[in-house]
Design a protein around this motif. Structure first.
Motif, mmCIF file in Angstrom:
data_model
loop_
_atom_site.group_PDB
_atom_site.id
_atom_site.type_symbol
_atom_site.label_atom_id
_atom_site.label_comp_id
_atom_site.label_asym_id
_atom_site.label_seq_id
_atom_site.Cartn_x
_atom_site.Cartn_y
_atom_site.Cartn_z
ATOM 1 N N ILE A 34 21.385 -2.270 13.236
ATOM 2 C CA ILE A 34 20.899 -1.550 12.060
ATOM 3 C C ILE A 34 19.929 -2.461 11.316
ATOM 4 C CG2 ILE A 34 21.533 -0.460 9.877
ATOM 5 C CD1 ILE A 34 24.296 0.085 11.073
ATOM 6 N N ILE A 35 18.657 -2.091 11.340
ATOM 7 C CA ILE A 35 17.621 -2.859 10.643
ATOM 8 C C ILE A 35 17.260 -2.119 9.362
ATOM 9 C CG2 ILE A 35 15.298 -3.815 10.765
ATOM 10 C CD1 ILE A 35 15.565 -3.807 13.815
ATOM 11 N N VAL A 36 17.313 -2.819 8.248
ATOM 12 C CA VAL A 36 16.966 -2.214 6.959
ATOM 13 C C VAL A 36 15.716 -2.907 6.420
ATOM 14 C CG1 VAL A 36 17.729 -1.645 4.636
ATOM 15 C CG2 VAL A 36 19.388 -1.711 6.510
ATOM 16 N N ASP A 37 14.608 -2.181 6.444
ATOM 17 C CA ASP A 37 13.346 -2.693 5.919
ATOM 18 C C ASP A 37 13.342 -2.487 4.410
ATOM 19 O OD1 ASP A 37 10.711 -3.390 5.372
ATOM 20 O OD2 ASP A 37 9.962 -1.399 5.935
ATOM 21 N N ASP A 38 13.427 -3.597 3.682
ATOM 22 C CA ASP A 38 13.575 -3.560 2.222
ATOM 23 C C ASP A 38 12.212 -3.555 1.527
ATOM 24 O OD1 ASP A 38 14.996 -3.578 -0.216
ATOM 25 O OD2 ASP A 38 14.825 -5.760 -0.355
ATOM 26 N N GLY A 39 11.385 -2.545 1.862
ATOM 27 C CA GLY A 39 10.088 -2.400 1.197
ATOM 28 C C GLY A 39 9.095 -3.480 1.554
ATOM 29 N N SER A 40 9.082 -3.907 2.804
ATOM 30 C CA SER A 40 8.154 -4.969 3.227
ATOM 31 C C SER A 40 6.706 -4.538 3.054
ATOM 32 C CB SER A 40 8.405 -5.332 4.692
ATOM 33 O OG SER A 40 9.694 -5.848 4.886
ATOM 34 N N SER A 41 5.854 -5.498 2.681
ATOM 35 C CA SER A 41 4.423 -5.224 2.538
ATOM 36 C C SER A 41 3.626 -5.765 3.720
ATOM 37 C CB SER A 41 3.900 -5.837 1.232
ATOM 38 O OG SER A 41 4.138 -7.242 1.198
ATOM 39 N N ASP A 42 4.298 -6.428 4.664
ATOM 40 C CA ASP A 42 3.630 -6.909 5.863
ATOM 41 C C ASP A 42 3.962 -5.957 7.020
ATOM 42 O OD1 ASP A 42 6.231 -7.515 6.522
ATOM 43 O OD2 ASP A 42 5.940 -9.678 6.693
ATOM 44 N N SER A 43 3.916 -6.428 8.245
ATOM 45 C CA SER A 43 4.123 -5.561 9.402
ATOM 46 C C SER A 43 5.586 -5.469 9.839
ATOM 47 C CB SER A 43 3.276 -6.062 10.582
ATOM 48 O OG SER A 43 3.675 -7.372 10.971
ATOM 49 N N SER A 44 6.509 -5.936 9.020
ATOM 50 C CA SER A 44 7.931 -5.925 9.390
ATOM 51 C C SER A 44 8.432 -4.516 9.704
ATOM 52 C CB SER A 44 8.777 -6.532 8.271
ATOM 53 O OG SER A 44 8.490 -7.897 8.087
ATOM 54 N N GLY A 45 8.010 -3.541 8.912
ATOM 55 C CA GLY A 45 8.434 -2.170 9.144
ATOM 56 C C GLY A 45 7.970 -1.641 10.479
ATOM 57 N N GLU A 46 6.721 -1.909 10.826
ATOM 58 C CA GLU A 46 6.175 -1.451 12.105
ATOM 59 C C GLU A 46 6.853 -2.148 13.285
ATOM 60 O OE1 GLU A 46 4.474 -2.340 9.508
ATOM 61 O OE2 GLU A 46 3.243 -0.607 8.947
ATOM 62 N N ILE A 47 7.133 -3.434 13.128
ATOM 63 C CA ILE A 47 7.822 -4.176 14.188
ATOM 64 C C ILE A 47 9.209 -3.574 14.420
ATOM 65 C CG2 ILE A 47 8.867 -6.401 14.787
ATOM 66 C CD1 ILE A 47 6.567 -7.750 13.246
ATOM 67 N N SER A 48 9.904 -3.275 13.337
ATOM 68 C CA SER A 48 11.243 -2.694 13.436
ATOM 69 C C SER A 48 11.198 -1.338 14.137
ATOM 70 C CB SER A 48 11.857 -2.543 12.043
ATOM 71 O OG SER A 48 11.940 -3.792 11.381
ATOM 72 N N ASP A 49 10.229 -0.489 13.755
ATOM 73 C CA ASP A 49 10.111 0.841 14.355
ATOM 74 C C ASP A 49 9.816 0.755 15.848
ATOM 75 O OD1 ASP A 49 10.620 2.157 11.970
ATOM 76 O OD2 ASP A 49 8.501 2.284 11.420
#
Length: 307
Positions: A35-50
Protein backbone atom coordinates in the motif's frame (compact mmCIF):
# COMPACT_ATOMS: atom_id res chain seq x y z
CA UNK A 1 -7.10 -11.30 2.18
CA UNK A 2 -3.30 -11.56 2.18
CA UNK A 3 -0.93 -12.44 4.98
CA UNK A 4 0.93 -9.10 5.26
CA UNK A 5 0.12 -5.52 4.30
CA UNK A 6 3.15 -3.27 3.78
CA UNK A 7 2.43 0.46 4.09
CA UNK A 8 4.80 2.97 2.48
CA UNK A 9 4.12 6.71 2.99
CA UNK A 10 5.61 8.77 0.18
CA UNK A 11 6.39 12.46 -0.09
CA UNK A 12 8.76 13.84 -2.75
CA UNK A 13 10.83 10.66 -2.75
CA UNK A 14 11.59 10.30 -6.46
CA UNK A 15 15.32 9.78 -5.81
CA UNK A 16 14.86 6.76 -3.55
CA UNK A 17 11.38 5.43 -4.31
CA UNK A 18 12.33 2.98 -7.06
CA UNK A 19 14.93 1.38 -4.81
CA UNK A 20 12.42 1.08 -1.99
CA UNK A 21 9.59 -0.42 -4.05
CA UNK A 22 11.86 -2.75 -6.03
CA UNK A 23 13.29 -4.15 -2.80
CA UNK A 24 9.81 -4.83 -1.40
CA UNK A 25 8.54 -6.47 -4.58
CA UNK A 26 11.64 -8.70 -4.65
CA UNK A 27 10.67 -10.53 -1.45
CA UNK A 28 11.10 -14.29 -1.29
CA UNK A 29 7.79 -14.35 0.60
CA UNK A 30 5.07 -13.32 -1.84
CA UNK A 31 1.73 -13.30 0.02
CA UNK A 32 1.59 -9.57 0.69
CA UNK A 33 0.09 -6.36 -0.58
CA UNK A 34 1.99 -3.10 -0.94
CA UNK A 35 0.00 0.00 0.00
CA UNK A 36 1.68 3.18 -1.24
CA UNK A 37 0.26 6.47 0.01
CA UNK A 38 1.36 9.50 -2.00
CA UNK A 39 1.11 12.37 0.48
CA UNK A 40 0.66 15.20 -2.04
CA UNK A 41 4.09 14.90 -3.65
CA UNK A 42 5.10 17.70 -6.02
CA UNK A 43 7.77 15.63 -7.79
CA UNK A 44 7.34 12.42 -9.81
CA UNK A 45 6.69 10.18 -6.79
CA UNK A 46 3.01 9.83 -7.65
CA UNK A 47 3.73 8.77 -11.23
CA UNK A 48 6.39 6.30 -10.10
CA UNK A 49 3.93 4.76 -7.64
CA UNK A 50 1.19 4.47 -10.29
CA UNK A 51 3.61 2.72 -12.65
CA UNK A 52 4.21 -0.07 -10.14
CA UNK A 53 0.47 -0.49 -9.59
CA UNK A 54 0.11 -1.14 -13.32
CA UNK A 55 2.78 -3.84 -13.48
CA UNK A 56 2.12 -5.66 -10.18
CA UNK A 57 -1.39 -6.36 -8.87
CA UNK A 58 -0.09 -6.51 -5.29
CA UNK A 59 0.51 -2.75 -5.39
CA UNK A 60 -2.23 -0.31 -4.39
CA UNK A 61 -1.70 3.44 -4.61
CA UNK A 62 -3.62 6.17 -2.82
CA UNK A 63 -3.13 9.87 -3.53
CA UNK A 64 -4.00 12.52 -0.95
CA UNK A 65 -3.33 16.13 -0.10
CA UNK A 66 -0.18 16.67 1.91
CA UNK A 67 -0.81 16.08 5.61
CA UNK A 68 2.36 14.48 6.93
CA UNK A 69 3.67 10.98 7.41
CA UNK A 70 1.18 10.12 10.16
CA UNK A 71 -1.84 10.99 8.05
CA UNK A 72 -0.39 8.98 5.16
CA UNK A 73 0.14 5.94 7.36
CA UNK A 74 -3.36 6.30 8.78
CA UNK A 75 -4.84 6.26 5.28
CA UNK A 76 -2.84 3.12 4.64
CA UNK A 77 -4.22 1.51 7.83
CA UNK A 78 -7.74 2.37 6.70
CA UNK A 79 -7.22 0.26 3.57
CA UNK A 80 -5.45 -2.83 4.93
CA UNK A 81 -6.45 -6.31 3.75
CA UNK A 82 -3.71 -8.27 5.46
CA UNK A 83 -3.72 -10.25 8.67
CA UNK A 84 -0.47 -8.58 9.69
CA UNK A 85 0.80 -5.04 9.01
CA UNK A 86 4.26 -3.54 8.71
CA UNK A 87 5.74 -0.29 7.43
CA UNK A 88 8.62 0.85 5.25
CA UNK A 89 9.80 4.42 4.70
CA UNK A 90 10.30 5.52 1.11
CA UNK A 91 13.95 6.52 1.63
CA UNK A 92 14.82 3.10 3.10
CA UNK A 93 15.01 -0.36 1.51
CA UNK A 94 14.85 -4.01 2.53
CA UNK A 95 16.53 -7.32 1.79
CA UNK A 96 14.69 -10.11 -0.12
CA UNK A 97 14.29 -12.01 3.18
CA UNK A 98 12.76 -9.08 5.11
CA UNK A 99 9.18 -10.37 5.22
CA UNK A 100 10.37 -13.96 5.50
CA UNK A 101 12.15 -13.15 8.76
CA UNK A 102 8.84 -11.90 10.11
CA UNK A 103 6.78 -14.83 8.87
CA UNK A 104 8.98 -17.52 10.39
CA UNK A 105 8.40 -15.89 13.81
CA UNK A 106 4.60 -15.63 13.55
CA UNK A 107 3.98 -18.35 16.10
CA UNK A 108 0.83 -19.13 18.05
CA UNK A 109 -0.14 -16.41 20.54
CA UNK A 110 2.53 -13.99 19.26
CA UNK A 111 1.03 -10.52 18.80
CA UNK A 112 4.10 -8.53 17.78
CA UNK A 113 7.21 -9.54 15.87
CA UNK A 114 10.17 -7.16 16.19
CA UNK A 115 13.11 -7.33 13.83
CA UNK A 116 16.59 -5.92 14.05
CA UNK A 117 17.89 -3.43 11.47
CA UNK A 118 21.21 -2.40 10.01
CA UNK A 119 22.06 0.43 12.44
CA UNK A 120 21.11 -1.39 15.63
CA UNK A 121 23.73 -2.49 18.16
CA UNK A 122 24.66 -6.03 17.09
CA UNK A 123 25.31 -7.06 20.72
CA UNK A 124 21.61 -6.85 21.65
CA UNK A 125 20.17 -10.32 22.15
CA UNK A 126 16.83 -11.61 20.89
CA UNK A 127 13.76 -12.05 23.07
CA UNK A 128 10.62 -14.13 23.40
CA UNK A 129 8.23 -13.25 26.21
CA UNK A 130 5.70 -10.92 27.78
CA UNK A 131 5.17 -7.29 26.90
CA UNK A 132 6.26 -5.87 30.29
CA UNK A 133 9.53 -7.83 30.16
CA UNK A 134 10.15 -6.66 26.59
CA UNK A 135 9.62 -3.01 27.54
CA UNK A 136 11.83 -3.24 30.62
CA UNK A 137 14.60 -4.89 28.59
CA UNK A 138 14.57 -2.62 25.53
CA UNK A 139 13.05 0.75 26.53
CA UNK A 140 16.36 2.58 25.92
CA UNK A 141 17.76 0.55 23.01
CA UNK A 142 16.24 2.26 19.92
CA UNK A 143 13.98 -0.75 19.34
CA UNK A 144 10.60 0.42 20.58
CA UNK A 145 10.86 3.82 18.91
CA UNK A 146 10.26 2.76 15.29
CA UNK A 147 7.37 1.15 13.39
CA UNK A 148 9.28 -0.09 10.34
CA UNK A 149 11.03 -2.88 12.29
CA UNK A 150 7.79 -4.41 13.58
CA UNK A 151 4.99 -6.68 12.37
CA UNK A 152 1.61 -5.95 13.97
CA UNK A 153 -1.60 -7.95 14.12
CA UNK A 154 -4.14 -5.88 12.25
CA UNK A 155 -7.01 -7.30 14.35
CA UNK A 156 -5.58 -5.51 17.41
CA UNK A 157 -5.03 -2.24 15.53
CA UNK A 158 -8.59 -2.45 14.25
CA UNK A 159 -10.20 -3.48 17.56
CA UNK A 160 -8.70 -0.60 19.53
CA UNK A 161 -8.66 1.88 16.64
CA UNK A 162 -4.93 2.48 17.01
CA UNK A 163 -3.76 5.25 14.72
CA UNK A 164 -0.92 7.75 14.50
CA UNK A 165 -1.41 11.17 16.10
CA UNK A 166 -1.40 13.44 13.07
CA UNK A 167 -0.61 16.53 15.15
CA UNK A 168 2.66 15.05 16.43
CA UNK A 169 5.85 15.95 14.55
CA UNK A 170 8.04 14.07 17.01
CA UNK A 171 7.97 10.52 18.43
CA UNK A 172 4.88 9.55 16.42
CA UNK A 173 6.29 6.02 15.94
CA UNK A 174 6.99 5.55 19.65
CA UNK A 175 3.53 6.75 20.64
CA UNK A 176 1.91 4.35 18.16
CA UNK A 177 3.97 1.46 19.51
CA UNK A 178 3.11 2.07 23.15
CA UNK A 179 -0.55 2.42 22.25
CA UNK A 180 -0.27 -1.02 20.67
CA UNK A 181 1.87 -2.56 23.43
CA UNK A 182 -0.69 -1.82 26.14
CA UNK A 183 -3.12 -4.27 24.53
CA UNK A 184 -0.87 -7.27 23.90
CA UNK A 185 0.98 -9.88 25.95
CA UNK A 186 3.40 -11.90 23.77
CA UNK A 187 6.32 -10.59 21.71
CA UNK A 188 9.24 -11.94 19.72
CA UNK A 189 12.34 -9.86 18.96
CA UNK A 190 14.63 -11.52 16.44
CA UNK A 191 18.20 -10.43 15.69
CA UNK A 192 17.60 -11.25 12.02
CA UNK A 193 17.82 -8.03 10.07
CA UNK A 194 16.29 -7.27 6.69
CA UNK A 195 15.72 -3.52 6.99
CA UNK A 196 18.18 -0.85 5.86
CA UNK A 197 17.53 2.41 7.64
CA UNK A 198 18.85 5.67 6.23
CA UNK A 199 19.44 7.83 9.32
CA UNK A 200 18.05 11.36 8.81
CA UNK A 201 19.48 14.56 10.23
CA UNK A 202 17.42 14.72 13.42
CA UNK A 203 18.60 18.25 14.20
CA UNK A 204 16.90 19.44 11.02
CA UNK A 205 13.93 17.09 11.20
CA UNK A 206 12.90 18.02 14.73
CA UNK A 207 13.88 21.67 14.98
CA UNK A 208 11.44 23.50 17.29
CA UNK A 209 9.31 20.37 17.72
CA UNK A 210 7.26 20.35 20.93
CA UNK A 211 8.04 16.97 22.45
CA UNK A 212 6.00 17.30 25.65
CA UNK A 213 2.72 16.03 24.19
CA UNK A 214 4.06 12.75 22.73
CA UNK A 215 6.15 12.13 25.86
CA UNK A 216 3.06 12.74 28.00
CA UNK A 217 1.02 10.20 26.03
CA UNK A 218 3.80 7.61 26.29
CA UNK A 219 4.23 8.24 30.00
CA UNK A 220 0.53 7.76 30.76
CA UNK A 221 0.65 4.38 28.99
CA UNK A 222 3.86 3.42 30.81
CA UNK A 223 2.14 4.35 34.07
CA UNK A 224 -0.84 2.14 33.22
CA UNK A 225 1.35 -0.84 32.32
CA UNK A 226 3.53 -0.33 35.42
CA UNK A 227 0.52 -0.61 37.71
CA UNK A 228 -0.34 -4.03 36.24
CA UNK A 229 3.17 -5.41 35.67
CA UNK A 230 5.98 -3.39 37.32
CA UNK A 231 8.44 -1.87 34.85
CA UNK A 232 10.22 0.37 37.35
CA UNK A 233 13.33 1.23 35.32
CA UNK A 234 11.23 2.12 32.29
CA UNK A 235 8.97 4.25 34.48
CA UNK A 236 11.92 6.16 35.97
CA UNK A 237 13.44 6.65 32.52
CA UNK A 238 10.28 8.17 31.05
CA UNK A 239 9.59 10.21 34.15
CA UNK A 240 12.96 11.91 33.68
CA UNK A 241 12.26 12.40 29.97
CA UNK A 242 8.87 13.91 30.72
CA UNK A 243 10.47 16.31 33.22
CA UNK A 244 13.04 17.43 30.62
CA UNK A 245 10.27 17.90 28.06
CA UNK A 246 8.32 20.02 30.50
CA UNK A 247 11.41 22.05 31.40
CA UNK A 248 12.12 22.64 27.70
CA UNK A 249 8.88 24.60 27.56
CA UNK A 250 10.37 27.01 30.12
CA UNK A 251 13.57 27.29 28.10
CA UNK A 252 11.55 28.12 24.98
CA UNK A 253 9.32 30.59 26.87
CA UNK A 254 6.32 28.49 25.91
CA UNK A 255 3.06 30.20 26.87
CA UNK A 256 1.75 26.80 27.99
CA UNK A 257 4.62 25.97 30.35
CA UNK A 258 2.48 26.44 33.49
CA UNK A 259 -0.21 24.12 32.13
CA UNK A 260 2.46 21.53 31.24
CA UNK A 261 3.88 21.73 34.76
CA UNK A 262 0.44 21.04 36.25
CA UNK A 263 -0.12 18.10 33.89
CA UNK A 264 3.30 16.71 34.75
CA UNK A 265 2.58 16.85 38.47
CA UNK A 266 -0.83 15.26 37.98
CA UNK A 267 0.61 12.42 35.88
CA UNK A 268 3.07 11.25 38.54
CA UNK A 269 1.49 12.21 41.86
CA UNK A 270 0.38 8.69 42.83
CA UNK A 271 3.75 6.98 42.57
CA UNK A 272 5.56 7.97 45.78
CA UNK A 273 7.73 4.82 45.90
CA UNK A 274 9.26 5.63 42.55
CA UNK A 275 9.41 9.37 43.14
CA UNK A 276 11.63 8.99 46.22
CA UNK A 277 14.38 7.47 44.04
CA UNK A 278 14.44 10.39 41.60
CA UNK A 279 16.85 13.34 41.49
CA UNK A 280 16.19 16.18 43.90
CA UNK A 281 15.01 18.68 41.28
CA UNK A 282 12.28 16.30 40.10
CA UNK A 283 11.15 15.52 43.65
CA UNK A 284 11.05 19.25 44.28
CA UNK A 285 8.83 19.78 41.25
CA UNK A 286 6.39 17.23 42.61
CA UNK A 287 6.23 18.18 46.29
CA UNK A 288 6.38 21.96 46.44
CA UNK A 289 3.28 24.07 45.67
CA UNK A 290 2.83 24.54 41.93
CA UNK A 291 3.19 28.32 41.93
CA UNK A 292 6.54 28.08 43.74
CA UNK A 293 7.82 25.41 41.37
CA UNK A 294 6.71 27.53 38.41
CA UNK A 295 8.88 30.49 39.46
CA UNK A 296 11.82 28.25 40.37
CA UNK A 297 11.75 26.58 36.95
CA UNK A 298 11.37 29.91 35.21
CA UNK A 299 14.42 31.19 37.07
CA UNK A 300 16.39 28.03 36.26
CA UNK A 301 15.46 28.40 32.59
CA UNK A 302 16.61 32.03 32.60
CA UNK A 303 19.99 30.99 33.98
CA UNK A 304 20.29 28.16 31.45
CA UNK A 305 19.52 30.45 28.50
CA UNK A 306 22.21 32.90 29.63
CA UNK A 307 24.96 30.32 30.06
Amino acid sequence: MCFISVIVPVYNSEKTLNRCIDSILSQTFSDFELIIVDDGSSDSSGEISDYYAKIDNRVKVFHKQNGGVSSARNLGLDNVNGRWVTFCDSDDYVSPEWLGYYVRNCRNHIELVVQSYNNLDSHINGFVGRTADFIEKFYDKDIIGYVWNKLYLYSIIDKYNIRFYESFLFLEDEVFNYRYLQYIENIIFTKESGYYYEIPDFNIKYTNADNFEPHYVVFTIIDKINKLHPIIETYRFYLRILFRSMFDSFLKKDSNCKEKLLRYRFAVRNNSNVIETLPLKIRMALKLPSFIVFYILRFMALIRRNL
